[in-house]
Design a protein around this motif. Sequence first.
Motif, PDB file in Angstrom:
ATOM      1  N   LYS A  68     -58.097  15.301 -13.580  1.00  0.00           N
ATOM      2  CA  LYS A  68     -57.299  15.481 -12.370  1.00  0.00           C
ATOM      3  C   LYS A  68     -55.960  14.770 -12.488  1.00  0.00           C
ATOM      4  CE  LYS A  68     -57.424  14.872  -7.331  1.00  0.00           C
ATOM      5  NZ  LYS A  68     -57.049  16.279  -7.070  1.00  0.00           N
ATOM      6  N   VAL A  69     -54.887  15.512 -12.208  1.00  0.00           N
ATOM      7  CA  VAL A  69     -53.539  14.950 -12.164  1.00  0.00           C
ATOM      8  C   VAL A  69     -53.289  14.408 -10.763  1.00  0.00           C
ATOM      9  CG1 VAL A  69     -51.073  15.414 -12.396  1.00  0.00           C
ATOM     10  CG2 VAL A  69     -52.721  16.578 -13.904  1.00  0.00           C
ATOM     11  N   HIS A  70     -52.841  13.184 -10.690  1.00  0.00           N
ATOM     12  CA  HIS A  70     -52.553  12.585  -9.379  1.00  0.00           C
ATOM     13  C   HIS A  70     -51.369  11.638  -9.525  1.00  0.00           C
ATOM     14  CE1 HIS A  70     -53.230  11.140  -5.315  1.00  0.00           C
ATOM     15  NE2 HIS A  70     -53.157   9.889  -5.771  1.00  0.00           N
ATOM     16  N   LEU A  71     -50.200  12.103  -9.072  1.00  0.00           N
ATOM     17  CA  LEU A  71     -48.993  11.288  -9.123  1.00  0.00           C
ATOM     18  C   LEU A  71     -48.844  10.485  -7.831  1.00  0.00           C
ATOM     19  CD1 LEU A  71     -46.568  14.006 -10.513  1.00  0.00           C
ATOM     20  CD2 LEU A  71     -47.509  12.080 -11.791  1.00  0.00           C
ATOM     21  N   THR A  72     -48.184   9.346  -7.938  1.00  0.00           N
ATOM     22  CA  THR A  72     -47.895   8.529  -6.767  1.00  0.00           C
ATOM     23  C   THR A  72     -46.433   8.109  -6.799  1.00  0.00           C
ATOM     24  OG1 THR A  72     -48.353   6.354  -7.728  1.00  0.00           O
ATOM     25  CG2 THR A  72     -50.249   7.606  -6.916  1.00  0.00           C
ATOM     26  N   VAL A  73     -45.916   7.748  -5.649  1.00  0.00           N
ATOM     27  CA  VAL A  73     -44.522   7.313  -5.567  1.00  0.00           C
ATOM     28  C   VAL A  73     -44.334   5.939  -6.193  1.00  0.00           C
ATOM     29  CG1 VAL A  73     -44.035   8.694  -3.522  1.00  0.00           C
ATOM     30  CG2 VAL A  73     -44.884   6.351  -3.253  1.00  0.00           C
ATOM     31  N   ASP A  74     -45.425   5.264  -6.511  1.00  0.00           N
ATOM     32  CA  ASP A  74     -45.335   3.934  -7.129  1.00  0.00           C
ATOM     33  C   ASP A  74     -44.991   4.005  -8.612  1.00  0.00           C
ATOM     34  OD1 ASP A  74     -46.069   2.732  -4.719  1.00  0.00           O
ATOM     35  OD2 ASP A  74     -48.202   2.983  -5.163  1.00  0.00           O
ATOM     36  N   ASN A  75     -45.125   5.178  -9.215  1.00  0.00           N
ATOM     37  CA  ASN A  75     -44.813   5.314 -10.644  1.00  0.00           C
ATOM     38  C   ASN A  75     -44.013   6.586 -10.865  1.00  0.00           C
ATOM     39  OD1 ASN A  75     -44.657   5.237 -13.399  1.00  0.00           O
ATOM     40  ND2 ASN A  75     -46.734   5.972 -13.733  1.00  0.00           N
ATOM     41  N   THR A  76     -42.716   6.418 -11.046  1.00  0.00           N
ATOM     42  CA  THR A  76     -41.852   7.570 -11.312  1.00  0.00           C
ATOM     43  C   THR A  76     -41.167   7.445 -12.672  1.00  0.00           C
ATOM     44  OG1 THR A  76     -40.050   6.513 -10.085  1.00  0.00           O
ATOM     45  CG2 THR A  76     -41.459   8.060  -8.866  1.00  0.00           C
ATOM     46  N   GLY A  77     -41.758   6.676 -13.561  1.00  0.00           N
ATOM     47  CA  GLY A  77     -41.241   6.604 -14.918  1.00  0.00           C
ATOM     48  C   GLY A  77     -40.217   5.508 -15.113  1.00  0.00           C
ATOM     49  N   ILE A  78     -39.632   5.478 -16.325  1.00  0.00           N
ATOM     50  CA  ILE A  78     -38.810   4.326 -16.702  1.00  0.00           C
ATOM     51  C   ILE A  78     -37.323   4.512 -16.427  1.00  0.00           C
ATOM     52  CG2 ILE A  78     -40.475   3.680 -18.478  1.00  0.00           C
ATOM     53  CD1 ILE A  78     -38.489   4.669 -20.567  1.00  0.00           C
ATOM     54  N   VAL A  79     -36.878   5.724 -16.075  1.00  0.00           N
ATOM     55  CA  VAL A  79     -35.471   5.950 -15.738  1.00  0.00           C
ATOM     56  C   VAL A  79     -35.382   6.268 -14.252  1.00  0.00           C
ATOM     57  CG1 VAL A  79     -33.422   7.372 -16.124  1.00  0.00           C
ATOM     58  CG2 VAL A  79     -34.891   6.745 -18.062  1.00  0.00           C
ATOM     59  N   GLN A  80     -34.797   5.374 -13.500  1.00  0.00           N
ATOM     60  CA  GLN A  80     -34.722   5.538 -12.055  1.00  0.00           C
ATOM     61  C   GLN A  80     -33.396   6.186 -11.664  1.00  0.00           C
ATOM     62  OE1 GLN A  80     -37.525   4.674 -10.230  1.00  0.00           O
ATOM     63  NE2 GLN A  80     -38.299   4.316 -12.312  1.00  0.00           N
ATOM     64  N   PRO A 139     -35.406   7.792  -5.404  1.00  0.00           N
ATOM     65  CA  PRO A 139     -36.816   7.552  -5.102  1.00  0.00           C
ATOM     66  C   PRO A 139     -37.542   8.857  -4.794  1.00  0.00           C
ATOM     67  CG  PRO A 139     -35.444   6.935  -3.244  1.00  0.00           C
ATOM     68  CD  PRO A 139     -34.505   7.235  -4.373  1.00  0.00           C
ATOM     69  N   GLN A 140     -38.853   8.836  -4.959  1.00  0.00           N
ATOM     70  CA  GLN A 140     -39.652  10.025  -4.690  1.00  0.00           C
ATOM     71  C   GLN A 140     -40.349   9.919  -3.327  1.00  0.00           C
ATOM     72  OE1 GLN A 140     -39.952  12.892  -5.172  1.00  0.00           O
ATOM     73  NE2 GLN A 140     -39.229  13.367  -7.236  1.00  0.00           N
ATOM     74  N   THR A 141     -40.867  11.059  -2.878  1.00  0.00           N
ATOM     75  CA  THR A 141     -41.591  11.131  -1.613  1.00  0.00           C
ATOM     76  C   THR A 141     -43.044  11.482  -1.869  1.00  0.00           C
ATOM     77  OG1 THR A 141     -41.198  13.504  -1.286  1.00  0.00           O
ATOM     78  CG2 THR A 141     -39.485  11.962  -0.496  1.00  0.00           C
ATOM     79  N   GLU A 145     -46.632   7.303 -19.863  1.00  0.00           N
ATOM     80  CA  GLU A 145     -45.585   6.805 -18.965  1.00  0.00           C
ATOM     81  C   GLU A 145     -45.973   6.982 -17.497  1.00  0.00           C
ATOM     82  OE1 GLU A 145     -40.882   7.618 -17.799  1.00  0.00           O
ATOM     83  OE2 GLU A 145     -41.803   8.763 -19.441  1.00  0.00           O
ATOM     84  N   PHE A 146     -46.564   8.128 -17.167  1.00  0.00           N
ATOM     85  CA  PHE A 146     -46.892   8.419 -15.771  1.00  0.00           C
ATOM     86  C   PHE A 146     -48.362   8.149 -15.437  1.00  0.00           C
ATOM     87  CE2 PHE A 146     -42.900  10.564 -16.413  1.00  0.00           C
ATOM     88  CZ  PHE A 146     -42.249  10.407 -15.202  1.00  0.00           C
ATOM     89  N   HIS A 147     -49.086   7.515 -16.371  1.00  0.00           N
ATOM     90  CA  HIS A 147     -50.468   7.074 -16.144  1.00  0.00           C
ATOM     91  C   HIS A 147     -51.374   8.244 -15.752  1.00  0.00           C
ATOM     92  CE1 HIS A 147     -48.631   2.910 -14.888  1.00  0.00           C
ATOM     93  NE2 HIS A 147     -48.394   3.233 -16.155  1.00  0.00           N
ATOM     94  N   GLN A 148     -51.339   9.320 -16.561  1.00  0.00           N
ATOM     95  CA  GLN A 148     -52.108  10.523 -16.267  1.00  0.00           C
ATOM     96  C   GLN A 148     -53.057  10.850 -17.427  1.00  0.00           C
ATOM     97  OE1 GLN A 148     -51.976  12.065 -13.239  1.00  0.00           O
ATOM     98  NE2 GLN A 148     -50.615  10.346 -12.724  1.00  0.00           N
TER      99      GLN A 148
END
Length: 445
Positions: free
Chosen positions: A6-18, A21-23, A164-167
């Motif tokens: 299962k893929v599950h992204l969170t706004v706490d991890n958006t990678g190393i280049v900022q 911000p994400q929603t 990088e995105f912990h998936q």
Amino acid sequence: MATPNKVHLTVDNTGIVQFKPQTAETAAKTSELLQENHEKHHIFFNKDGFHNHIVHHLLTLYGLGAPAEIIEQRYKENVNYQRDIIQSGARPDMSDPENFKQYLDNEKYYHEYLIFWQNEMEKKGWENVLNEYVFAGDERADGLLGRFYGGFLHPIIHLGFGIEFHQPAIIAEALAQACCHQNWTGEFLLAAEKDSKSRASTSSKTIPELLDEIRANKKLSTAAEWSDPNKIRDGVIARASDEMLKYTSEWHVTPENLEQKTAEMINSCIYYTAAAQNPPKQVKIDFYFMHCVNSSIFWPTFNAQPWLSTANKVRLLQWKGYLDLAMYASRRSPPLLVSEITDYAPAKPKEADWEGVFTRLFAFEDDGHAVKLGRAVRNGELVSKAWEGKGEEVERGMKVKGDMWGKIGNMAIDSVEDSGVHWARSVGFAEAWVEYGDRSKKSQL
């Protein structure tokens, strides 16, 4: 929670280049689209091994803060030509070691390898699976590690995104993808590693210095032919392997210089990718060099992993340097014109900052290569800044500095928005530039 299934992204991890911000809304939508891709689509969209880039594209956009509607639109543009994940025919169980070995290098069994890796990760955890199967240093692990560098670095790019995105689900895709690649690239890298150790060279040359020496070696710099199906395998390795090994043996990574050499690798592949132009032809980026840049962004992430030994971090970087040098030689070692970067005038000066570059890359319709390039160049700037003013040895390895970074970012978006095909292919060959016009007649962007 993200799992091997299962893929599950969170706004706490958006990678190393900022960038922005994400929603939570965008995290949910991107997770949904990546899950659909994970369950429905093969890692190659055709039987010739052309890669499914949906994961790379969407995670790059997500990491930079693109809104949900942009990410969904880019997905829709690329989903229609993907292949179903399940193919017809016998379905071997890859938990049988004989099956696992027998069906390597065959894209037909991507789904079966994916199931195997998901099951292994459920039992052992993804970090332990990688250490056991990829970084153990035995014959099986070295064979799989070598495959990660195959296919113009696509498997290791995929792995980098997963880490990088912990998936874990994307890491499982990367492992399955690696299993479907041939290992001739890995055989070259192992040979380069062995050769380097046997020479016990004490020279400490930088990648830019070695690029100059490779270009000056006529046998090596002209080894590849335009007609070669693969210009590293059928050109450099087939016709000038001894010469190539001489130069790979002179680039050394140690535990003590790991971070410096990581920055050097990142800076150098961006340098030769941007500087390999052919005036007065239009400014274009080489498609193959570009993959060296797009993969480079993940080495700081690899270096930051506590579960990965320092020895393996050194090896990962050493092999990347070997392949970058071979890639440069394989395109006939084009002259590197620094003035093409320093004198570059952005096509849209009012949108020439990173906000303008990324906004245009969000809107650009391709399969993700362009926005990945922009993010990787920005990463190169962030990494390299920490090494400015650190001494002459460091300076010799880092040719890109100052406002050159923003100019390369503009070169990336300007070149794909300009008329003609987005990318040049094998820029050291005259044939690569035939279809491009004079830059003085380029379209008004």
